[in-house]
Motif scaffolding. Structure first.
Motif, PDB file in Angstrom:
ATOM      1  N   ALA A   1       0.699  -1.292  -0.062  1.00  7.66           N
ATOM      2  CA  ALA A   1       0.003   0.006  -0.002  1.00  7.66           C
ATOM      3  C   ALA A   1       1.074   1.296   0.100  1.00  7.66           C
ATOM      4  CB  ALA A   1      -0.983  -0.075   1.252  1.00  7.66           C
ATOM      5  N   SER A   2       0.346   2.396  -0.739  1.00  9.79           N
ATOM      6  CA  SER A   2       1.099   3.476  -0.566  1.00  9.79           C
ATOM      7  C   SER A   2       0.952   4.326   0.481  1.00  9.79           C
ATOM      8  CB  SER A   2       0.590   4.390  -2.003  1.00  9.79           C
ATOM      9  OG  SER A   2       0.753   3.788  -3.007  1.00  9.79           O
ATOM     10  N   LEU A   3       1.982   5.047   0.881  1.00  5.66           N
ATOM     11  CA  LEU A   3       1.970   6.122   2.065  1.00  5.66           C
ATOM     12  C   LEU A   3       1.479   7.460   1.361  1.00  5.66           C
ATOM     13  CD1 LEU A   3       5.569   5.287   3.654  1.00  5.66           C
ATOM     14  CD2 LEU A   3       3.216   4.628   4.647  1.00  5.66           C
ATOM     15  N   TYR A   4       1.110   7.942   2.634  1.00  2.00           N
ATOM     16  CA  TYR A   4       0.706   9.568   1.882  1.00  2.00           C
ATOM     17  C   TYR A   4       2.086  10.447   2.063  1.00  2.00           C
ATOM     18  CZ  TYR A   4      -4.230   8.115   2.459  1.00  2.00           C
ATOM     19  OH  TYR A   4      -5.460   7.519   2.142  1.00  2.00           O
TER      20      TYR A   4
ATOM     21  N   ASN B   1      -9.031   8.273   0.908  1.00  2.00           N
ATOM     22  CA  ASN B   1      -8.573   7.053   1.468  1.00  2.00           C
ATOM     23  C   ASN B   1      -8.399   5.945   0.488  1.00  2.00           C
ATOM     24  OD1 ASN B   1     -11.225   7.035   0.762  1.00  2.00           O
ATOM     25  ND2 ASN B   1     -12.135   5.496   2.072  1.00  2.00           N
ATOM     26  N   ILE B   2      -8.518   6.209  -0.966  1.00  2.00           N
ATOM     27  CA  ILE B   2      -8.142   5.140  -1.719  1.00  2.00           C
ATOM     28  C   ILE B   2      -6.437   5.280  -2.149  1.00  2.00           C
ATOM     29  CG2 ILE B   2      -8.382   4.399  -3.918  1.00  2.00           C
ATOM     30  CD1 ILE B   2     -11.223   5.579  -4.037  1.00  2.00           C
TER      31      ILE B   2
ATOM     32  N   THR C   1      -5.249   5.752   9.946  1.00  2.00           N
ATOM     33  CA  THR C   1      -5.680   6.983   9.207  1.00  2.00           C
ATOM     34  C   THR C   1      -6.804   6.754   8.180  1.00  2.00           C
ATOM     35  OG1 THR C   1      -3.176   7.878   9.049  1.00  2.00           O
ATOM     36  CG2 THR C   1      -4.813   8.573   7.466  1.00  2.00           C
ATOM     37  N   GLU C   2      -7.791   7.672   8.574  1.00  2.00           N
ATOM     38  CA  GLU C   2      -9.037   7.450   7.728  1.00  2.00           C
ATOM     39  C   GLU C   2      -9.571   8.798   7.128  1.00  2.00           C
ATOM     40  OE1 GLU C   2     -10.305   4.568   7.020  1.00  2.00           O
ATOM     41  OE2 GLU C   2      -9.439   3.198   8.763  1.00  2.00           O
ATOM     42  N   LEU C   3      -8.805   8.923   5.788  1.00  2.00           N
ATOM     43  CA  LEU C   3      -9.154  10.318   5.088  1.00  2.00           C
ATOM     44  C   LEU C   3     -10.512  10.012   4.612  1.00  2.00           C
ATOM     45  CD1 LEU C   3      -5.960  11.056   3.548  1.00  2.00           C
ATOM     46  CD2 LEU C   3      -6.995  11.936   6.032  1.00  2.00           C
TER      47      LEU C   3
END
Length: 474
Positions: free
Chosen positions: A108-111, A155-156, A148-150
């Motif tokens: 998964a990608s980090l922000y 959130n994708i 984290t729940e943007l």
């Protein structure tokens, strides 16, 4: 035979060790490993890892710090070698990929709140040293924090793959042969570990750093990371190299600026601990950054304002009071909350511990963001064992002593009018926005608008389909 056994053992060890580049190399000797761990510790300090990955009163690097961003709140992760909650299962290659490419072990990608766009500049050797430090010297902490729940569609995380293709420069730092060794060291630290551009470079619509305006100032939550280019009016072109080194080491430059917010954290946790040669290198590089001027700034934020004696003249007179007990005047608020430290004339304390309110970047800037944030959240940093402290007056909603948005606007305007940039104004709306954690990104608003539009289209489509079916049975 001894030599053959030695080479065979080294080969077997080599086969078991995966490097950041995915190439098998012989294992470091104990002395080399110890030196690499030490260097990794220094790099972690230079990268200010603890500031984001350590929650208030939490254990080092255990994560859990809520980070306000224009897209929502992001919680920092546990980067201790905990097998269940941290990076205990990360191979060196996986660690390097997360550090420099923004991709977690699970793919998964980090922000980019985790500044991997800057850490991409790390060399292979330094990424290796960081891995050894975090996996061998940091104590594991068995603690899970909120994930984290943007809001949708942020959130994708898969969308970050496209963002990285557009904006992530994966090239490690390459020295400029036309510059000095000091300049190159400074460039490596500023562009990489210290990730100065993450805060000080404005961002475009898609939250990418705008390279053409590098280090010219940007919003960071409720604070504003100011222009630090060489422009003499908008930036810090009037500072000497020594001024900049002093500021980085102490967070204070008398008569000019004080570090607060995330810059205060960077000074406390990172810059003050760096070697003198590295601070000199950082200053040398920043002083060379091309000037970027703000057309709205016609006066340096470091020279604006003057000492005022008005409050002393008004003291004891009715003019200091407002007509309403529930709505105190700016003068009343200043007298009740500020004069004991900053003096009625705004000159600060004689020893300089409490700064003057004129010739002060927070009050002299055309952008009043940092004045608002300082009143709301205060200042708290410790350098060389000495704390610089100002209480925040925003308080909590249940705190009867907290100043309201209206109070802070009135106080801010009084300070600006009498000590700072008199043509700058503070509104209640600006205070409310800073209290919420800063402005939201227009990208989020567009995304939400797109969601609303999509919902309307779906609703109309369903309604039309129902209408057609109804008519078909009529």
């Amino acid at each position: 035979m001894v030599n053959s056994s030695h080479h065979l053992s080294a080969l077997l060890i080599c086969f078991a060790v995966t490097t950041a580049a995915g190439i098998c190399q012989a294992a470091d000797s104990p002395g080399e490993t110890a030196a690499a761990v030490k260097r990794g510790e220094y790099l972690a300090i230079a990268a200010d890892c603890s500031a984001c990955h350590t929650a208030p009163r939490g254990k080092p690097f255990a994560g859990g710090l809520p980070i306000s961003t224009p897209l929502g709140t992001i919680y920092s992760t546990n980067i201790t070698p905990s097998a269940d909650f941290g990076i205990g299962h990360y191979s060196e290659e996986e660690f390097s990929r997360a550090l420099r490419r923004g991709v977690r072990r699970d793919g998964a990608s980090l922000y980019p709140a985790m500044p991997y766009t800057s850490y991409a500049k790390f060399t292979e050797d330094d990424a290796h040293a960081l891995y050894l430090y975090f996996t061998r010297a940091v104590k594991p902490v068995e603690q899970r924090w909120p994930s984290t729940e943007l809001p949708f569609p942020m959130n994708i995380r898969a969308s970050m793959m496209a963002w990285n293709l557009l904006f992530l420069d994966t090239a490690a730092f390459a020295p400029d042969p036309h510059q000095s060794a000091e300049w190159n060291r400074g460039a490596y630290l500023v562009q990489g570990a210290a990730h100065c551009g993450t805060c000080h470079t404005p961002r475009g619509f898609l939250m990418q750093e705008e390279a053409s305006r590098a280090l010219s100032g940007a919003q960071v939550g409720p604070w504003y990371a100011p222009n630090i280019t060489s422009d003499p009016i908008s930036g810090i072109g009037s500072w000497t190299k020594g001024d900049l080194v002093t500021y980085l080491r102490t967070g204070h430059l008398s008569g000019k600026a004080q570090a607060a917010g995330s810059m205060g954290e960077a000074v406390e946790h990172s810059f003050q601990h760096l070697a003198a040669a590295d601070l000199d290198a950082i200053a040398a590089y920043i002083k060379s950054v091309p000037a970027v001027a703000d057309p709205a700034a016609d006066t340096s934020r470091f020279t604006a304002g003057k000492m005022s004696s008005e409050l002393g003249q008004l003291r004891g007179r009715a003019a200091i009071s407002s007509d309403s007990e529930s709505d105190p005047s700016g003068a009343e608020l200043f007298q009740g909350n500020c004069t004991s430290c900053h003096s009625a004339e705004g000159r600060g304390s004689r020893d300089g511990y409490y700064p003057s309110l004129f010739w002060n970047s927070a009050t002299g800037a055309k952008n009043a963001t940092n004045l608002i944030a300082a009143i709301l959240y205060g200042v708290n940093r410790t350098t060389s064992g000495r704390q610089a402290f100002m209480p925040g007056f925003g308080g909590r909603t249940t705190d009867i002593n907290a100043l309201s948005d209206r109070d802070i606007a009135a106080l801010g305007n009084y300070v600006l009018t009498h000590y700072g940039a008199a043509d700058t104004a503070v509104t209640e709306q600006q205070v409310a926005e800073a209290r919420r954690g800063g402005p939201s990104s227009p990208l989020l608003m567009v995304a939400r608008g797109g969601m609303a539009a999509a919902a309307v289209i779906v609703f109309l489509g369903v309604a039309l389909l129902a209408f057609r079916r109804r008519n078909s049975f009529a």
